[in-house]
Write a protein that holds these residues in place. Structure first.
Motif: not given
Lengths: 324, 324
Positions: B281, B284-285, B288-289, B300-303, B306
């Protein structure tokens, strides 16, 4: 697409415990709506809409909006009815926001407006106007003609970047429309009452060809009734290619008049009212366009769609253009 | 929040005419979901979900996904069941996209995970794994360990701009996890089957404290069953402040084992599987980021959420950290 504020389980449970609407069985955020956060709330008692009011809505206006919706619903209009909690109050607080539960309406809003939609929507608008005559509280139109000069001023610095010459054209339109407005500059006023002021297709549900519900009363206000028709001429009667469809406007006005006939003065005022309606949506879109950072998570609507509408209405010389 | 493709009235009517599910009475876009466009579809026959599959889903995978959902639904899991049209086919086309109608599930996904959610979600995951044993078709995990080196490479140029030293830490994690992975480098393999692979709280509906439904099977694949538990340890067992809540993981694993007991080898593999889950995760984050233009209309979810999880799992020396 809008859920701006999410609701924790515990907060939702505590909130619903204040109602007598049954036990929660489902809860889904709704994609439609750009101003507030909306959820479909299903309970053992039926379906409801939960709305959390976001920053663009003035909390002080909410009692007026909810009062109007309840009143219209009591007087023959199919619209969301605020559901009071046990203590009788419909306006509450949830997740730090003003919140209300309203009834769920069946139907589907038309993605593609056909002439067949226009008579029913005209009749529904007239039903709203007739029903609203008994609702006495006044809410001035915060986006009416008095607000337009300030909106033009707020767009002046950046407006021409959207289209060269735009601000000069808006100045000219404003200078033409304001003195010609009903009730201004020696012109007789027109019948006033509660208007929806934002009756776009996504606010009108249809079922089997009939209007099954009108939603989103958060721009409603007390203003010239025929101005609401003029907004509908902008919202419903232009085709996707930007051309005006007189079959739609003829049907919309005929539908309206099947419930509430227009006076000669109202008919004569339609071109200036429709010009004003186009200008109002052009200005708020332009304001959002030049004031929204490119990275913001909102959909900016193209203001120039309304420049084409404005030009059309300013060129109208008589009601024949609208099918009168 | 997701409705990427809207559906015209005429297209919807034509689409629904191919089904025997009653007449349309309501149609609302759903805000939840980030990959596809989802609508609640109400007919005189009940409630359904209409999904239009967007670009991130490979159309060739859809028969496998829909087949799995139907199979699991037939074998004791409460999940969306594809509804076939009159001709027997559930996978169809609408508005130029692959589309399917599935059953509507009651329940509310937990915005705030409590320990009390974790035993039911563990049991539901084991029920999914047990039911899936009879579904023979294989779908390799496109985001499994074999895909991680390429994701790291794709993030290399910009990754350290998110946090200095990040790429070196990911290289080290990858070098540690891949050789220790079950089935790799002399390590025995673990039981495999159909896994959900994305069982985050927004994909699990609860009603009265029990799981009422599991949704969103569009990352499901054939992989190590215990890896699905490891993903859940990441998705359900960290508190909002980033700390691991052993009461949640103990409950989740106990719930799982109430349906399908874990072998000693599966228990021993949890730290490396959970490290891999966090890395998957994170990658993939991060991808995308660094690849999402700032103005794009996606969240956008904060990588780095994770990265903290990855560090936790890499430091785990035995199952006691998970409450075993």
């Amino acid at each position: 697409m809008a859920v701006y504020t999410d609701v924790s389980d515990g907060a939702l449970r505590a909130f619903l415990s204040e109602y007598q609407i049954g036990d929660l069985t489902a809860f889904r955020g709704i994609a439609e709506g750009v101003e507030n956060s909306n959820f479909v709330l299903r309970t053992t008692g039926g379906d409801f809409i939960l709305t959390l009011y976001e920053r663009r809505v003035d909390p002080d206006d909410l009692p007026w909006f909810l009062g109007l919706m309840g009143y219209l619903s009591d007087h023959g209009l199919s619209c969301p009815r605020p559901v009071p909690a046990r203590d009788g109050a419909a306006l509450r607080t949830l997740a730090g926001r003003p919140a209300a539960v309203t009834t769920f309406l069946s139907g589907v809003w038309p993605r593609q407006v056909l002439p067949a939609h226009c008579a029913p929507v005209g009749a529904a608008l007239a039903t709203l106007h007739a029903a609203g005559q008994g609702y006495d509280a006044v809410r001035p139109n915060a986006l009416g003609p008095a607000a337009w000069p300030a909106l033009v001023a707020a767009c002046r610095a950046d407006g021409d970047s959207v289209q060269p010459g735009l601000m000069a054209e808006l100045d000219a339109a404003l200078a033409e429309i304001l003195p010609a407005w009903p009730g201004q500059g020696g012109h007789a006023d027109l019948p006033r009452g509660q208007i929806h002021a934002d009756l776009f297709p996504d606010n009108v549900f249809f079922l089997d060809g009939a209007v099954s519900g009108i939603i989103d009363f958060y721009f409603a206000c007390t203003d010239i009734l025929a101005y609401d028709i003029a907004i509908c001429l902008n919202a419903w009667c232009f085709d996707a290619d930007g051309s005006f469809d007189v079959a739609k406007s003829r049907a919309l006005i005929a539908g309206y008049e099947s419930v509430r006939p227009l006076s000669e003065a109202e008919r004569r005022a339609l071109p200036v009212l429709a010009s004003g309606g186009a200008l109002r949506f052009l200005l708020t879109r332009l304001y959002d366009w030049v004031n929204t950072p490119p990275g913001a998570m909102v959909t900016r609507k193209d203001p120039l769609d309304y420049l084409r509408r404005l030009r059309f209405h300013r060129a109208v010389r008589d009601g024949g253009a609208y099918g009168l």
